[in-house]
Each structure stands twice: as structure tokens, then as C-alpha cells.
Design a protein around this motif. Structure first.
Motif, short mmCIF file in Angstrom:
data_model
loop_
_atom_site.label_atom_id
_atom_site.label_comp_id
_atom_site.label_asym_id
_atom_site.label_seq_id
_atom_site.Cartn_x
_atom_site.Cartn_y
_atom_site.Cartn_z
N CYS A 79 0.82 -1.22 0.00
CA CYS A 79 0.00 0.00 0.00
C CYS A 79 0.86 1.27 0.00
N CYS A 80 2.09 1.15 0.45
CA CYS A 80 3.00 2.30 0.49
C CYS A 80 3.97 2.26 -0.68
N HIS A 81 3.51 1.76 -1.81
CA HIS A 81 4.33 1.64 -3.01
C HIS A 81 4.79 3.03 -3.46
N GLN A 115 -1.19 6.70 -0.51
CA GLN A 115 -0.64 5.66 0.36
C GLN A 115 -1.45 5.58 1.66
N THR A 129 -3.82 2.40 2.64
CA THR A 129 -3.47 1.70 3.88
C THR A 129 -4.68 1.60 4.80
N VAL A 144 3.82 6.72 6.58
CA VAL A 144 2.36 6.69 6.42
C VAL A 144 1.68 6.52 7.78
#
Length: 324
Positions: free
Chosen positions: A26-28, A36, A40, A99
Motif C-alpha cells: 500500500c506504500c508503493h 498511500q 493503507t 504513512v
């Protein structure tokens, strides 16, 4: 579907290594920080689209489009649902921690809207950071971030007055702080500081610990906080940290020293529209007895903030000072 995982699933994943992989996915790096955070909260936190939309103060339709674009970006990148390569691990973990920090911060001190806290966001950030800490118990920065969240959130019960108004730290009833949370946070950061050179989250947690350990605001060890901020500024280029350093210098050395640092920060474009700069200037001018000028800056800060509780607090501070 993203290479074997459907990110549209609302159910919370099991507390396992797969959850950490999902956080990393999700934090690509192909996604913006806002995307993000949204993805997340949706895929890992289990929040519905409507809940996330309220957190961002946008419509559910707008948030649906944002999350959809985020999922498409991950799909287009060809990312697999698997742990990142060793060479990428540190950078991807840093993105995850950033994040989680953003989610906590937005929950503890929302940037806009009518609420002083968004407890569901800060609680979710703490839950997810606990999970990452359980999966990576030897990572000092993960422990530092969890400690920072606990030491900060412990003050929340005293941060709100009887009518929901903001109560600054100097005026808080410290008996209302969550002392069990403080003990846990101090134990975490004390142990984490033994693991090599501390990074940004450990240093911020150490600063929070100094605040929380002071029996009263007047007994705060400002010289130590000032030195910790100086170490932090050597690691990160963050204007808010620089602003907090100016406050610490003002408290440790004197208001005029803090004002000189504020003058240096005035040229930073990142702070041009931030209400905290005129608010800090107002406070320091008030300490110097320059009340009329302080009043002007409190009013300027109130006009710049989009947080209604903060705005009411700043207008109240201005109203308590003479106009000339």
C-alpha cells in the motif's frame, strides 16, 4: 486484483507477516503520500471508503476515485504480493512508518474541520504500528515510532477542556494523562535508544518522553529538548521540526533567541501559509510583554488555520490582549 491480492476487500487481514507485506504494498513508491494513506486505511486498517472520505474531508465519490487510481497504479507497476527485495526493504519500511506517522498525526491533531481529535485514526495508527513492532521487534525506528505515538496520545485526555476547547500543554492537568501509556512509551524508547545511532522517530520519542516525565510544565528540561531537536535537524530537513526547535530555544535561552530563529524560517516557502509560525511568534511576543503586536499575530494565525478548535483558541488568546 493485484498479483494475487484483492485490495478491495474490507476485512482486516490476520496479524501476520502478510499484513506487513500488505502495508509495504500500500506504500508503493508509485503512489502519492495521500494515496498511500488512503489505501493503507482501506486495505489494512479495514476502514470503509466513507470513513476515509470523512478523514480527508472529501466526498465518498472523490475518495472512491482516489482509491481506485491508487489500486490501478499498483497494478500498472507490476508489484507482487511478496516481501520486497533486501535492497528495497529499508526504503519501503521507511515509507510504511511515514504513512503510519501521518495517520496518527491527522488523528491526534486534524489539519482541518470541527474536531480537535480523530480518535479512530490515531488508534488505528497505534494498532498498526504495534503490529509492525511485533513483526520487527529489533528495529529501533519502529519501536521509536510506537513510543512516540504512545507518549503523545497519553496527553490527549487533558488536551480538551469541558466545552471541547483546546488546552495547551502548559495549562494541562497532568493527572489526566494516561500514565500507563507513558510508562509503556518510556520503556520502549529507553530500550530502543540502546540500538545504535537513533533515527528521527527515536529522537522525537525522546523529546516526547522529556515532556511527559516533567512533573509540571515549569519543570520541563528545555535545554535537553533543545539539544535533541538540534540532533534531529541534522538528520531531517523538516520546517515544523525547525519551528519546534525555535520554541525549545526560546524556552531554554529566551524568547528573543527564539524570535531570531523564526526570522530565519520566514523565507521557507513550506511555512508560508502555516498558522503555526504566526502563532509561535505571537506567543513569544506575549512572553516579552509586547501584547499589542502579539495580538495581531494571534489574529493572523487564527485566520490561517483550517482547524476550528485551533481557530477558536487563537481568537480567544487575541481577545485577552489589548489592541494597542
Amino acid at each position: 486484483m493485484v498479483r494475487g491480492f484483492d485490495v478491495s476487500d474490507d476485512r482486516r487481514p490476520a496479524d501476520s507477516d502478510d499484513t506487513l507485506v500488505l502495508l509495504i504494498l500500500c506504500c508503493h513508491p508509485a503512489l502519492s503520500p495521500t494515496a498511500q494513506v488512503a489505501l493503507t486505511l482501506r486495505a489494512v486498517g479495514g476502514l470503509g471508503t466513507a470513513e476515509i472520505a470523512r478523514a480527508f474531508l472529501v466526498s465518498e465519490a472523490t475518495m472512491t476515485k482516489r482509491i481506485g487510481r491508487a489500486k490501478q497504479a499498483i497494478k500498472a507497476s507490476g508489484a507482487a504480493f511478496a516481501p520486497p527485495a533486501a535492497a528495497e526493504r529499508d526504503a519501503r519500511l521507511a515509507a510504511v512508518l511515514h504513512v503510519l506517522y501521518l495517520v496518527f498525526t491527522e488523528g491526534y491533531a486534524p489539519t482541518s474541520g470541527p474536531d480537535l481529535h480523530r480518535v479512530e485514526l490515531s488508534a488505528e495508527a497505534i494498532r498498526l504500528t504495534r503490529l509492525v513492532h511485533r513483526l520487527l521487534p529489533d528495529d529501533g525506528e519502529v519501536a521509536g515510532l510506537l513510543a512516540l505515538m504512545l507518549l503523545t496520545d497519553a496527553r490527549r485526555p487533558a488536551r480538551t477542556g469541558p466545552c471541547g476547547e483546546l488546552v495547551p500543554m502548559a495549562e494541562q492537568d497532568r493527572s489526566r494523562w494516561d500514565h500507563a501509556m507513558i510508562e509503556e512509551g518510556i520503556a520502549l524508547i529507553t530500550e530502543a535508544l540502546t540500538r545504535g545511532t537513533p533515527g528521527p522517530y527515536r529522537l522525537q520519542a525522546a523529546i516526547a518522553a522529556v515532556h511527559d516525565e516533567a512533573p509540571a510544565y515549569a519543570e520541563t528540561d528545555w535545554p535537553q529538548i533543545m539539544l535533541l531537536y538540534e540532533r534531529l535537524l541534522r538528520l531531517v530537513d523538516n520546517p515544523i521540526i525547525a519551528l519546534n526547535h525555535a520554541v525549545a530555544v526560546a524556552m531554554a535561552v529566551g524568547p528573543r533567541a527564539g524570535l531570531r530563529l523564526l526570522d530565519d524560517l520566514a523565507a521557507d516557502e513550506r511555512l508560508r501559509a502555516d498558522h503555526r509560525v504566526p502563532a509561535v511568534r505571537a506567543h513569544l511576543l506575549e512572553l516579552l510583554g509586547e501584547k499589542a503586536t502579539a495580538r495581531e499575530f494571534y489574529l493572523r494565525a487564527a485566520r490561517q488555520t483550517t482547524s476550528l478548535p485551533t481557530q477558536r483558541y487563537l481568537y480567544a488568546r487575541a481577545a485577552a490582549l489589548p489592541a494597542d
